[in-house]
Design a protein around this motif. Structure first.
Motif, short mmCIF file in Angstrom:
data_model
loop_
_atom_site.label_atom_id
_atom_site.label_comp_id
_atom_site.label_asym_id
_atom_site.label_seq_id
_atom_site.Cartn_x
_atom_site.Cartn_y
_atom_site.Cartn_z
N VAL A 123 4.93 -2.68 -0.04
CA VAL A 123 5.43 -1.51 0.16
C VAL A 123 3.60 -1.11 -0.08
O VAL A 123 3.66 -0.32 0.39
CB VAL A 123 6.21 -0.54 -0.40
CG1 VAL A 123 6.45 0.84 -0.27
CG2 VAL A 123 7.78 -0.96 -0.04
N GLU A 124 2.93 -1.15 -1.33
CA GLU A 124 1.82 -1.52 -1.44
C GLU A 124 1.11 -1.13 -0.49
O GLU A 124 0.09 0.09 0.22
CB GLU A 124 1.33 -1.62 -2.54
CG GLU A 124 0.29 -1.14 -3.13
CD GLU A 124 -0.84 -0.19 -3.31
OE1 GLU A 124 -1.69 0.11 -3.55
OE2 GLU A 124 0.40 0.70 -4.05
N LYS A 125 0.97 -2.79 0.41
CA LYS A 125 -0.07 -2.99 1.23
C LYS A 125 0.38 -2.49 2.14
O LYS A 125 -1.10 -1.91 3.40
CB LYS A 125 -0.23 -4.68 1.36
CG LYS A 125 -0.20 -5.51 0.23
CD LYS A 125 -0.28 -6.67 0.40
CE LYS A 125 -0.41 -7.50 -0.47
NZ LYS A 125 0.02 -9.00 -0.60
N ILE A 209 -2.94 -5.24 12.05
CA ILE A 209 -1.92 -5.78 10.49
C ILE A 209 -0.44 -5.50 11.45
O ILE A 209 -0.03 -4.33 11.70
CB ILE A 209 -1.82 -4.89 9.27
CG1 ILE A 209 -3.97 -5.19 9.37
CG2 ILE A 209 -1.19 -4.87 8.41
CD1 ILE A 209 -4.12 -4.08 7.85
N THR A 210 0.66 -6.33 11.07
CA THR A 210 1.24 -6.85 11.63
C THR A 210 2.60 -6.53 10.85
O THR A 210 2.30 -7.34 9.41
CB THR A 210 1.56 -7.70 12.48
OG1 THR A 210 1.62 -8.99 12.06
CG2 THR A 210 0.89 -7.80 13.48
N VAL A 211 3.49 -5.75 10.54
CA VAL A 211 4.93 -5.81 9.41
C VAL A 211 6.17 -6.01 10.58
O VAL A 211 5.66 -5.16 11.49
CB VAL A 211 4.25 -4.20 9.17
CG1 VAL A 211 5.79 -3.84 7.82
CG2 VAL A 211 3.51 -3.52 8.28
N ALA A 212 6.92 -6.37 9.70
CA ALA A 212 8.46 -6.72 10.09
C ALA A 212 9.55 -5.83 9.50
O ALA A 212 9.01 -6.37 7.77
CB ALA A 212 8.47 -7.97 10.31
N VAL A 228 6.41 -8.63 5.14
CA VAL A 228 8.25 -8.16 5.41
C VAL A 228 8.10 -7.24 5.12
O VAL A 228 8.08 -7.76 4.04
CB VAL A 228 8.20 -9.77 5.75
CG1 VAL A 228 9.55 -9.50 6.10
CG2 VAL A 228 7.18 -10.66 6.74
N LEU A 229 9.32 -7.01 5.20
CA LEU A 229 9.78 -5.56 4.49
C LEU A 229 11.07 -5.99 4.77
O LEU A 229 11.55 -5.86 5.48
CB LEU A 229 9.85 -4.18 4.49
CG LEU A 229 7.78 -3.80 3.86
CD1 LEU A 229 7.88 -1.55 4.75
CD2 LEU A 229 7.91 -3.60 2.58
#
Length: 298
Positions: A123-125, A209-212, A228-229
Motif C-alpha cells: 500500500v505504501e509503495k 508502474i503496474t498495480v493489480a 499486487v493488492l
C-alpha cells in the motif's frame, strides 16, 4: 493474509494434486486440523509426499505447523461466529431480516479478512507512486469498472490526473501513452480477465508502474503486475464472487486513497477547499432560527 483465506484465494492456481488437498481443508477446516498426514492424504486421494509439498508451497516447514495454524484459525473463527456468520444461503421464502443479516454479516467478514491480509508495505509503495505520478489509469470491466470509477473520482478530487476506463480499446490506447513514473491499476476479482491483463501488460511495457487489485495473488493478472493488492471474496446466494468482492476492493483502494492524501496533504487540502467552494452554490441552505449566527458555506 490468514491461512484459510490464502488457500481459498490460491486454490485455483495450484496443481491438481495440491488443489485436492486444499478442497478437503476448506470443506471442513476444523476436521482437517484433527487429521493425521495419512488421514488427509487418504481423504484427498493423494499421498503423504503431496501433503508435504502442499505445506512447503504455503511456506510451512511441515505438516505439524500447518495443522497448528489451521486449528488456531478455526478456533478463533468459532469464537467470532456468533457475531459475524449466520450462514451464506438465502432461500426464496426467507424474510428480508434474514437477507439483511446474511448480506451484512458476509460483507463484514470479507472486509475483516481483507484488512487482515492487506500488505501495508505494498500500500505504501502504491500510494507513493500515485502521489508522484503524472497520470494514473484505472481499468476494470463489469462490477470492477464501478470500483475503478469510484477511485477515479476520489483521486481527481485531490488533483491527481486520473482516468478510469471500462472499454478495452480505450484503455489500451491510454496505456500505450503512459510513461516512466505513471501508474496503471488493473482491477479483477478473478485475476483472469483477459482485457485487464492486456492493459496492465501494455502499460508496463512503456515503463508505467503496474498495480493489480485481485482476490487471487497467483493469478495471471498478478503475474504481470509489479505490485499486487489482494481482496477477500466469498459468494452468497444471488451474489457471485465478483459481486461479493466489490466492498473488499473498495476497502483496499480507500486505504490507498487516504495514504495518497496523507502524502500530498497541502495539495489535497487546497484541492478540497477549491472543489467545495465550486459546488457551494448548488446546495440548499438550511433554515436558520433568528438567534442563529450566519454559517459559512460548505
Amino acid at each position: 493474509m490468514e491461512l484459510l483465506s490464502r488457500i481459498r484465494a490460491e486454490q485455483g492456481e495450484l496443481p491438481e494434486a495440491l488443489r485436492k488437498v486444499a478442497e478437503v481443508i476448506l470443506e471442513d477446516p476444523a476436521e482437517a486440523a484433527r487429521m493425521t498426514i495419512v488421514d488427509l492424504a487418504e481423504r484427498s486421494g493423494t499421498s503423504t509426499a503431496t501433503i508435504t509439498r502442499f505445506c512447503r508451497a504455503l511456506g510451512f516447514s511441515g505438516y505439524a505447523e500447518l495443522r497448528v495454524t489451521i486449528a488456531t484459525e478455526t478456533g478463533r473463527a468459532a469464537r467470532q461466529q456468533w457475531a459475524t456468520d449466520i450462514g451464506q444461503e438465502i432461500r426464496p421464502d426467507d424474510g428480508l431480516d434474514k437477507v439483511l443479516g446474511v448480506v451484512s454479516n458476509s460483507d463484514i467478514r470479507l472486509i475483516q479478512e481483507t484488512a487482515a491480509q492487506l500488505d501495508l508495505g505494498t500500500v505504501e509503495k502504491v500510494a507513493q507512486a500515485i502521489s508522484r505520478a503524472r497520470r494514473v489509469l484505472l481499468f476494470g470491466v463489469a462490477s470492477s469498472a464501478a470500483v475503478a470509477g469510484e477511485m477515479e473520482y476520489r483521486l481527481q478530487r485531490m488533483g491527481v490526473p486520473t482516468w478510469s476506463r471500462s472499454d478495452a480499446h480505450s484503455a489500451l490506447t491510454d496505456a500505450a501513452l503512459l510513461d516512466d513514473g505513471d501508474v496503471a491499476i488493473g482491477i479483477s476479482h478473478s485475476g483472469r480477465t483477459r482485457e485487464v491483463i492486456e492493459v496492465l501488460a501494455e502499460a508496463g511495457s512503456h515503463g508505467a508502474i503496474t498495480v493489480a487489485v485481485t482476490s487471487h495473488p497467483r493469478s495471471p493478472l498478478a503475474e504481470v503486475a509489479e505490485l499486487v493488492l489482494t481482496s477477500a471474496a466469498r459468494e452468497t446466494t444471488f451474489r457471485a464472487d465478483g459481486f461479493a468482492a466489490i466492498h473488499s476492493q473498495l476497502l483496499v483502494l480507500d486505504v490507498v486513497y487516504v495514504a495518497v492524501a496523507q502524502r500530498t496533504y497541502e495539495r489535497t487540502k487546497e484541492a478540497f477547499d477549491l472543489t467545495v467552494r465550486a459546488v457551494t452554490g448548488h446546495r440548499y441552505e438550511l433554515p436558520r432560527t433568528p438567534e442563529e449566527p450566519d454559517r459559512p458555506a460548505g
